[in-house]
Write a protein that holds these residues in place. Structure first.
Motif, PDB file in Angstrom:
ATOM      1  N   LEU A  44      25.149 -18.444 -29.839  1.00 28.30           N
ATOM      2  CA  LEU A  44      24.172 -17.569 -30.475  1.00 28.30           C
ATOM      3  C   LEU A  44      22.757 -17.880 -30.005  1.00 28.30           C
ATOM      4  O   LEU A  44      21.927 -16.966 -29.849  1.00 28.30           O
ATOM      5  CB  LEU A  44      24.262 -17.693 -31.996  1.00 28.30           C
ATOM      6  N   VAL A  45      22.461 -19.164 -29.772  1.00 28.70           N
ATOM      7  CA  VAL A  45      21.141 -19.528 -29.220  1.00 28.70           C
ATOM      8  C   VAL A  45      20.969 -18.923 -27.831  1.00 28.70           C
ATOM      9  O   VAL A  45      19.931 -18.325 -27.502  1.00 28.70           O
ATOM     10  CB  VAL A  45      20.986 -21.063 -29.179  1.00 28.70           C
ATOM     11  N   PHE A  46      21.979 -19.070 -27.004  1.00 31.32           N
ATOM     12  CA  PHE A  46      21.912 -18.525 -25.648  1.00 31.32           C
ATOM     13  C   PHE A  46      21.754 -17.002 -25.671  1.00 31.32           C
ATOM     14  O   PHE A  46      20.911 -16.436 -24.960  1.00 31.32           O
ATOM     15  CB  PHE A  46      23.184 -18.911 -24.887  1.00 31.32           C
ATOM     16  N   ILE A  47      22.550 -16.317 -26.516  1.00 34.53           N
ATOM     17  CA  ILE A  47      22.477 -14.855 -26.593  1.00 34.53           C
ATOM     18  C   ILE A  47      21.118 -14.416 -27.134  1.00 34.53           C
ATOM     19  O   ILE A  47      20.500 -13.466 -26.623  1.00 34.53           O
ATOM     20  CB  ILE A  47      23.617 -14.318 -27.476  1.00 34.53           C
ATOM     21  N   GLY A  48      20.623 -15.117 -28.169  1.00 34.60           N
ATOM     22  CA  GLY A  48      19.335 -14.748 -28.737  1.00 34.60           C
ATOM     23  C   GLY A  48      18.202 -14.884 -27.744  1.00 34.60           C
ATOM     24  O   GLY A  48      17.337 -14.009 -27.636  1.00 34.60           O
ATOM     25  N   ILE A  49      18.199 -15.992 -26.985  1.00 31.55           N
ATOM     26  CA  ILE A  49      17.133 -16.202 -26.002  1.00 31.55           C
ATOM     27  C   ILE A  49      17.265 -15.213 -24.852  1.00 31.55           C
ATOM     28  O   ILE A  49      16.271 -14.671 -24.356  1.00 31.55           O
ATOM     29  CB  ILE A  49      17.185 -17.648 -25.482  1.00 31.55           C
ATOM     30  N   SER A  50      18.480 -14.941 -24.444  1.00 32.16           N
ATOM     31  CA  SER A  50      18.699 -14.093 -23.261  1.00 32.16           C
ATOM     32  C   SER A  50      18.461 -12.611 -23.550  1.00 32.16           C
ATOM     33  O   SER A  50      18.054 -11.874 -22.647  1.00 32.16           O
ATOM     34  CB  SER A  50      20.130 -14.287 -22.742  1.00 32.16           C
ATOM     35  N   THR A  51      18.698 -12.166 -24.778  1.00 28.16           N
ATOM     36  CA  THR A  51      18.680 -10.720 -25.020  1.00 28.16           C
ATOM     37  C   THR A  51      17.672 -10.249 -26.045  1.00 28.16           C
ATOM     38  O   THR A  51      17.392  -9.050 -26.106  1.00 28.16           O
ATOM     39  CB  THR A  51      20.067 -10.261 -25.502  1.00 28.16           C
ATOM     40  N   ALA A  52      17.122 -11.138 -26.881  1.00 29.92           N
ATOM     41  CA  ALA A  52      16.333 -10.659 -28.017  1.00 29.92           C
ATOM     42  C   ALA A  52      14.896 -11.133 -28.018  1.00 29.92           C
ATOM     43  O   ALA A  52      14.200 -11.000 -29.026  1.00 29.92           O
ATOM     44  CB  ALA A  52      17.018 -11.093 -29.325  1.00 29.92           C
ATOM     45  N   ARG A  53      14.399 -11.701 -26.916  1.00 26.33           N
ATOM     46  CA  ARG A  53      13.000 -12.141 -26.896  1.00 26.33           C
ATOM     47  C   ARG A  53      12.074 -10.925 -26.839  1.00 26.33           C
ATOM     48  O   ARG A  53      12.177 -10.097 -25.956  1.00 26.33           O
ATOM     49  CB  ARG A  53      12.746 -13.024 -25.680  1.00 26.33           C
ATOM     50  N   THR A  54      11.163 -10.857 -27.815  1.00 19.99           N
ATOM     51  CA  THR A  54      10.217  -9.735 -27.846  1.00 19.99           C
ATOM     52  C   THR A  54       8.771 -10.195 -27.886  1.00 19.99           C
ATOM     53  O   THR A  54       7.873  -9.423 -27.579  1.00 19.99           O
ATOM     54  CB  THR A  54      10.476  -8.865 -29.085  1.00 19.99           C
ATOM     55  N   SER A  55       8.499 -11.436 -28.302  1.00 22.86           N
ATOM     56  CA  SER A  55       7.140 -11.963 -28.387  1.00 22.86           C
ATOM     57  C   SER A  55       7.083 -13.271 -27.629  1.00 22.86           C
ATOM     58  O   SER A  55       7.504 -14.315 -28.135  1.00 22.86           O
ATOM     59  CB  SER A  55       6.742 -12.175 -29.855  1.00 22.86           C
ATOM     60  N   ASP A  56       6.576 -13.214 -26.385  1.00 19.12           N
ATOM     61  CA  ASP A  56       6.531 -14.382 -25.510  1.00 19.12           C
ATOM     62  C   ASP A  56       7.937 -14.972 -25.402  1.00 19.12           C
ATOM     63  O   ASP A  56       8.784 -14.420 -24.710  1.00 19.12           O
ATOM     64  CB  ASP A  56       5.522 -15.401 -26.026  1.00 19.12           C
ATOM     65  N   MET A  57       8.252 -16.069 -26.123  1.00 21.11           N
ATOM     66  CA  MET A  57       9.565 -16.692 -26.011  1.00 21.11           C
ATOM     67  C   MET A  57      10.339 -16.656 -27.330  1.00 21.11           C
ATOM     68  O   MET A  57      11.361 -17.331 -27.465  1.00 21.11           O
ATOM     69  CB  MET A  57       9.407 -18.150 -25.546  1.00 21.11           C
ATOM     70  N   VAL A  58       9.872 -15.888 -28.307  1.00 19.62           N
ATOM     71  CA  VAL A  58      10.487 -15.844 -29.633  1.00 19.62           C
ATOM     72  C   VAL A  58      11.357 -14.597 -29.740  1.00 19.62           C
ATOM     73  O   VAL A  58      10.937 -13.498 -29.375  1.00 19.62           O
ATOM     74  CB  VAL A  58       9.417 -15.848 -30.739  1.00 19.62           C
ATOM     75  N   ALA A  59      12.592 -14.778 -30.280  1.00 21.57           N
ATOM     76  CA  ALA A  59      13.538 -13.669 -30.410  1.00 21.57           C
ATOM     77  C   ALA A  59      13.305 -12.912 -31.716  1.00 21.57           C
ATOM     78  O   ALA A  59      12.940 -13.498 -32.736  1.00 21.57           O
ATOM     79  CB  ALA A  59      14.962 -14.191 -30.363  1.00 21.57           C
ATOM     80  N   ALA A  60      13.536 -11.599 -31.672  1.00 20.90           N
ATOM     81  CA  ALA A  60      13.343 -10.764 -32.846  1.00 20.90           C
ATOM     82  C   ALA A  60      14.506 -10.864 -33.823  1.00 20.90           C
ATOM     83  O   ALA A  60      14.372 -10.476 -34.985  1.00 20.90           O
ATOM     84  CB  ALA A  60      13.158  -9.312 -32.418  1.00 20.90           C
ATOM     85  N   LEU A  61      15.649 -11.338 -33.378  1.00 18.17           N
ATOM     86  CA  LEU A  61      16.811 -11.527 -34.254  1.00 18.17           C
ATOM     87  C   LEU A  61      17.456 -12.845 -33.895  1.00 18.17           C
ATOM     88  O   LEU A  61      17.832 -13.066 -32.738  1.00 18.17           O
ATOM     89  CB  LEU A  61      17.811 -10.383 -34.087  1.00 18.17           C
ATOM     90  N   TRP A  62      17.592 -13.729 -34.852  1.00 16.88           N
ATOM     91  CA  TRP A  62      18.089 -15.083 -34.597  1.00 16.88           C
ATOM     92  C   TRP A  62      19.180 -15.409 -35.611  1.00 16.88           C
ATOM     93  O   TRP A  62      18.921 -15.622 -36.792  1.00 16.88           O
ATOM     94  CB  TRP A  62      16.939 -16.089 -34.714  1.00 16.88           C
ATOM     95  N   ALA A  63      20.424 -15.402 -35.159  1.00 18.17           N
ATOM     96  CA  ALA A  63      21.559 -15.593 -36.059  1.00 18.17           C
ATOM     97  C   ALA A  63      22.071 -17.023 -36.110  1.00 18.17           C
ATOM     98  O   ALA A  63      22.817 -17.381 -37.033  1.00 18.17           O
ATOM     99  CB  ALA A  63      22.704 -14.672 -35.640  1.00 18.17           C
ATOM    100  N   ALA A  64      21.682 -17.846 -35.136  1.00 12.78           N
ATOM    101  CA  ALA A  64      22.255 -19.191 -35.037  1.00 12.78           C
ATOM    102  C   ALA A  64      21.977 -20.026 -36.276  1.00 12.78           C
ATOM    103  O   ALA A  64      22.861 -20.723 -36.804  1.00 12.78           O
ATOM    104  CB  ALA A  64      21.718 -19.889 -33.790  1.00 12.78           C
TER     105      ALA A  64
END
Length: 556
Positions: A44-64
Motif C-alpha cells: 500500500l505504501v508503494f502503490i500510494g507513492i507511485s499513483t496518488a502523489r498530488t502535493s510534492d511528495m504527499v499522496a492524496a489517499l493513504w490506506a497503509a
C-alpha cells in the motif's frame, strides 16, 4: 542478604522479563497475521507513492496506516507485543519507501511521520474508544475523532515541517494533503478491518445476502464509472442515496467497503484527468483537496448512519429477547398461580363443608363457643376460597384464557345491581350508596359479567378503604366516543406515588399489616379484564379528598 544484593534485583526483574518475552513470543506464535500485515502495508505504501502523489511528495489517499492501526488494535496489546509489532510495521513502511524510489532522507522522514501517526491512532483509540465498537454512533464517532482526525493532524504537521525544511515544500498544501488523505485512509480502512469478524463473514455468506451485495456493489461501481469517467459534470452527490441503501442493508462493513471503492475510483479519475476533473480549474493539489473534502464530508457521514442502524438493530434484538424472556416468565408465573389456585380449591371446599356441619350441630352437640369457632373457620376458609378464585382469574387473564363476549350493556342497570349487592354487606350499613347517571344512551360495548366483576371490585375497595367518608357514589356519563363509569369515595385518598403502584399485582401499598382484609389482586385483575374489553381504567385522587376510580369503554 541486603536490599542491595544483585540477586534481589535479579529476582524482582525476572517476572517482568518473562512477561515481556511471553508477550513478544505471542506475536510470533501465529506469525501469519503480522507477516501479511507487513506485506500489505509495504504494498500500500508503494502503490500510494507511485499513483496518488498530488502535493510534492504527499499522496492524496493513504490506506497503509489505516490497515496497520486496525490490525494492531485487533491483534493484541502489551509492551512486548507493541514493540515487536511496531518494529515490523516500521520495516514494512521503510521497505515500501525504498521500493517506490525515495531517498534515504525522505524515506526516514516519511517512515517517522507514518509511525507517529499509527502509534497515535492506536493510543488514542485505546484511550477514547477502548471497546472498538463501531456498531454504535458513540463508538464510531469516538474512533473517527481520535484516530482519524487527531493522529493524522499531528503527523501531518511533522511531515509538513520536515518537507518545508528539506525540500522547500508549501507548508499549508502539504499539511492539508497529508491530513485529509491520511484521515480518509484511517476513517475508511480501519473501520472495515475492525468490523470484519466471523459473525459478519457468516452473515455475508448467506446466498441472498451475497446476491444483494453483488447487486449493490455492481450498481455502485457502475455509478462510479459513469460519474468519474464518463460524465464531465460534478454529479457525485447521486452516490449518497446509494450509500444510504448500502448502510441500511450491509451496515458498517458494507459502507466502509463502498467508501473504499469510491475513493479508489475518484482518485483514479483525478490522476487521469478524466470525468468531472476536466472542468475543474486549479492545479492537481487543489483538485485532490476537492476530492478529499467531498469524500470526508459528503460520503463519510454515511458510516455514522450505518452505525446508527446497526445499533438500532442490536437494541431491537436485545429488546425482543428481553420481551421473550419476560413473556416466558409471565407464562410460568401464570401456570404457577393456576396450579396453586387449583390445589387450594379442592381441600378448602372440604374445610368449608366440615365447618358448616360442625356449626349446625350435625356432628354432635356444640357449645356457643364452638359455634363461634366454626363460624370463624368457615369465614376464613371462604376468604381463602375467594383468593383461589382471584388467583385463577389472574392466571387465566394473563395467559389469555379469559374470553369476553362483547355486546351492548346497559350501564345504569349494572350500577344499580352493584349498589344493591354492596348495600347488603355488613360493612356498608353506615354508608350512603348512590347511583348518578348523567344523560341518556349510557350503553357500552362490553362483557356484562366481567364488567360487573370489575365494578364490584371497585365498590368493595371503596367500602373497605373509604368508609370514613360516609358515602360511595356510582356515576356514569357519556364521553367523546364512549361511556365513563366512576366509583367515588370520600376516604383518605391516595398519593401520586401510591397511584403509580395501585394496579400492580399483590401490592397493598403498605397495608399488609392493617385490619383491612385483602390480597392486592383485585385491581390488577380489574385492569386486565377492562383491557380485554378494549377499555381503560385509572384513578384520580388527592390525599385527604377521596378517590375516583374510573372505567372508560366504547359506546355500543
Amino acid at each position: 542478604m541486603t536490599a542491595t544484593d544483585p540477586e534481589v534485583f535479579e529476582a524482582a526483574a525476572a517476572p517482568s522479563r518473562a512477561q515481556a518475552k511471553s508477550t513478544a513470543a505471542g506475536l510470533f506464535a501465529q506469525p501469519l497475521t503480522p507477516m501479511l500485515t507487513v506485506m500489505g502495508v509495504m504494498m500500500l505504501v508503494f502503490i500510494g507513492i507511485s499513483t496518488a502523489r498530488t502535493s510534492d511528495m504527499v499522496a492524496a489517499l493513504w490506506a497503509a496506516n489505516g490497515l496497520a492501526a486496525a490490525v494492531w488494535l485487533r491483534s493484541g496489546r502489551g509492551v512486548g507485543y507493541d514493540l515487536s509489532f511496531g518494529a515490523l510495521i516500521t520495516i514494512g513502511i521503510l521497505a515500501g519507501q525504498f521500493l517506490a524510489g525515495n531517498t534515504p532522507v525522505i524515506a526516514a522522514i516519511f517512515t517517522t511521520a507514518n509511525m507517529l501517526e499509527i502509534v497515535l491512532a492506536v493510543v488514542l483509540a485505546r484511550r477514547f474508544a477502548p471497546t472498538l465498537n463501531l456498531a454504535s454512533v458513540e463508538g464510531a464517532s469516538r474512533f473517527i475523532l481520535s484516530a482519524a482526525v487527531l493522529a493524522p493532524a499531528v503527523a501531518g504537521l511533522f511531515a509538513a515541517v520536515c518537507l518545508t525544511v528539506f525540500r522547500d515544500a508549501a507548508f499549508g498544501v502539504t499539511l492539508q494533503t497529508w491530513w485529509f488523505g491520511h484521515a480518509l485512509g484511517i476513517a475508511v480502512i480501519s473501520p472495515f478491518v475492525l468490523s470484519l469478524d466471523m459473525r459478519a463473514v457468516k452473515a455475508m455468506l448467506n446466498p441472498w445476502r451475497v446476491a444483494e451485495t453483488i447487486a449493490l456493489f455492481g450498481l455502485l461501481i457502475g455509478a462510479c464509472v459513469a460519474i468519474y469517467f464518463l460524465v464531465d459534470l460534478p454529479v457525485g452527490f447521486v452516490l449518497i442515496p446509494l450509500l444510504i441503501v448500502i448502510a441500511a442493508r450491509l451496515k458498517v462493513i458494507g459502507v466502509t467497503a463502498a467508501l473504499t471503492v469510491i475513493s479508489i475510483m475518484g482518485l483514479s479519475s483525478l490522476m487521469m484527468g478524466a470525468g468531472p476533473w476536466t472542468s475543474v480549474t486549479g492545479d492537481l493539489a487543489e483538485r485532490a483537496m476537492l476530492l478529499q473534502l467531498t469524500i470526508l464530508f459528503g460520503y463519510l457521514p454515511t458510516l455514522l448512519v450505518a452505525s446508527l442502524l446497526e445499533e438500532r438493530d442490536r437494541l431491537s434484538a436485545r429488546a425482543k429477547a428481553g420481551q421473550i424472556r419476560a413473556e416466558n416468565a409471565s407464562a410460568a408465573k401464570s401456570r404457577l398461580l393456576a396450579n396453586v389456585a387449583h390445589e387450594i380449591k379442592s381441600p378448602i371446599g372440604g374445610v368449608i363443608g366440615i365447618g358448616d356441619l360442625w356449626s349446625s350441630g350435625q356432628l354432635g352437640p356444640v357449645t356457643e363457643t364452638q359455634k363461634e369457632m366454626a363460624a370463624m373457620l368457615v369465614k376464613t376458609a371462604r376468604q381463602v376460597e375467594a383468593l383461589s378464585h382471584d388467583l385463577l382469574d389472574v392466571a387465566r387473564a394473563e395467559s389469555g384464557a379469559v374470553k369476553v363476549e362483547m355486546r351492548p350493556t346497559d350501564i345504569p342497570g349494572i350500577l344499580e345491581d352493584i349498589r344493591r349487592s354492596t348495600a347488603m354487606r355488613p360493612e356498608a350499613r353506615m354508608l350512603a350508596l348512590k347511583v348518578v347517571c348523567e344523560g341518556d344512551g349510557l350503553v357500552a360495548l362490553a362483557d356484562s359479567q366481567r364488567l360487573a366483576q370489575v365494578i364490584d371490585n371497585l365498590a368493595t375497595n371503596a367500602v373497605k378503604y373509604g368508609a370514613a367518608g360516609g358515602e360511595v357514589l356510582f356515576r356514569a356519563r357519556r364521553i367523546y366516543d364512549g361511556v365513563r363509569i366512576e366509583v367515588i369515595d370520600k376516604g383518605p385518598g391516595l398519593s401520586a406515588e401510591k397511584q403509580a403502584q395501585l394496579f400492580e399485582p399483590f401490592n397493598r401499598l403498605g397495608l399488609e399489616r392493617s385490619t383491612v382484609e385483602g390480597h392486592g389482586i383485585g385491581l390488577a385483575l380489574a385492569k386486565r379484564l377492562v383491557q380485554l374489553q378494549g377499555g381503560s381504567i385509572g384513578v384520580e385522587s388527592v390525599p385527604g379528598e377521596g378517590a375516583i376510580f374510573w372505567i372508560e369503554l366504547s359506546a355500543a
